[in-house]
Design an enzyme around this catalytic site. Sequence first.
Site, PDB file in Angstrom:
ATOM      1  N   LYS A 129      39.501  27.138  21.791  1.00  0.00           N
ATOM      2  CA  LYS A 129      40.083  26.176  22.733  1.00  0.00           C
ATOM      3  C   LYS A 129      41.268  25.457  22.080  1.00  0.00           C
ATOM      4  O   LYS A 129      42.313  25.279  22.698  1.00  0.00           O
ATOM      5  CB  LYS A 129      39.013  25.175  23.198  1.00  0.00           C
ATOM      6  CG  LYS A 129      37.985  25.822  24.124  1.00  0.00           C
ATOM      7  CD  LYS A 129      36.760  24.955  24.383  1.00  0.00           C
ATOM      8  CE  LYS A 129      35.719  25.728  25.189  1.00  0.00           C
ATOM      9  NZ  LYS A 129      34.449  25.013  25.370  1.00  0.00           N
TER      10      LYS A 129
ATOM     11  N   GLN B  95      31.651  19.575  23.434  1.00  0.00           N
ATOM     12  CA  GLN B  95      31.111  20.942  23.385  1.00  0.00           C
ATOM     13  C   GLN B  95      29.581  20.906  23.488  1.00  0.00           C
ATOM     14  O   GLN B  95      28.916  20.185  22.742  1.00  0.00           O
ATOM     15  CB  GLN B  95      31.556  21.623  22.075  1.00  0.00           C
ATOM     16  CG  GLN B  95      31.143  23.069  21.947  1.00  0.00           C
ATOM     17  CD  GLN B  95      31.817  23.969  22.981  1.00  0.00           C
ATOM     18  OE1 GLN B  95      32.999  23.845  23.291  1.00  0.00           O
ATOM     19  NE2 GLN B  95      31.050  24.905  23.533  1.00  0.00           N
TER      20      GLN B  95
ATOM     21  N   ASP C 182      35.975  19.234  31.884  1.00  0.00           N
ATOM     22  CA  ASP C 182      34.922  20.253  31.994  1.00  0.00           C
ATOM     23  C   ASP C 182      34.245  20.194  33.366  1.00  0.00           C
ATOM     24  O   ASP C 182      33.525  21.120  33.753  1.00  0.00           O
ATOM     25  CB  ASP C 182      33.858  20.029  30.904  1.00  0.00           C
ATOM     26  CG  ASP C 182      33.916  21.095  29.818  1.00  0.00           C
ATOM     27  OD1 ASP C 182      34.540  22.151  30.063  1.00  0.00           O
ATOM     28  OD2 ASP C 182      33.333  20.874  28.745  1.00  0.00           O
TER      29      ASP C 182
END
Length: 298
Positions: free
Chosen positions: A64, A108, A131
Amino acid sequence: MTTTALQAEKTTGAKLIDGKAVALKMRATQRARVEALQAKGITPGLAVVLVGDDPASAIYVSRKVKACEAVGIKSVSYRHPTTITNEELLVLIGKLNADPNIHGILVQLPLPAHIDMAKVLETIAPEKDVDGFHLYNVGALVVGRQIFPPCTPYGVMHLLEYSDIPVEGRNVVVVGASNIVGKPMALMLMARDATVAICHAKTRDLGQWTILADILVVAAGVPNLIVPQMVKTDAVVIDVGINRLPDGRIVGDVDFEGVRKKASYITPVPGGVGPMTIAMLLENTIQSAERQASGEPA
Ligand code: NAD
């Protein structure tokens, strides 16, 4: 549809939907959007929070970060050992929420067991929740007002659109009902007027559902779960699964070699949905910065 993205097989069999190629193609546009923002004095910023030393998470985070660099997004990594407390993590997120140079916050997953994941996700400001896991964003998705669509299902929708695969009125079966993939996937497909069924680990006789699918999306995390006799001839098969076999190979949830002979389109693993997840994270981060630049509320 371009020949680089969809490589027709020489013999009969499915066309490969090349997510890697689509994601790379998106990068040129994303870079141009970042440059346009920079001309206004705004560099999109993404904060990436990693807790613990899970090797798979570390790989995802580094991918990422690299992708951000490739389009000019400034990423700032916060790596913490598993000893970090809930409160410390919440304080960090509070600081990132207040930082005008940060347009997206990504924590994450999975988080260590002692961390209250739901609380962490709900502490992220919805307008920075790139997200798409905050309850506000989940609710917005339910009522068809997407703010930040969750990246993996958003990537699948993009692949279908890019490949000119119609969704409206078609039978779609989603295998897997998690909050981060299966459920938002089903909602996005419903928003596009597909007829959607969701299957999960307790579904009886999975094959009797999957065989009905014009479009089959599989996100269960079980290698070889889907074999050719479970797939309708000429179905579109999207394999979200990522599984590492004991010999180190990475495979999806679908018996790729068997199913590709029967399907009309199929995504490979790796190189299918995975690169799109990252592409859509960049998309959401840039969009967040664009909203800030235009003074638009989220
Ligand atoms: P999860 O474990 O949270 O959920 C799995 C879902 O699949 C559950 O709803 C479970 O009931 C269902 N399931 C499990 N076994 C099943 C079976 N035998 N038959 C039918 N359903 C079954 O997993 P997740 O986070 O949703 O991820 C699913 C898979 O997708 C994993 O392999 C994960 O690595 C992968 N993934 C890929 C990406 C990507 O970018 N490509 C992103 C996220 C997750």
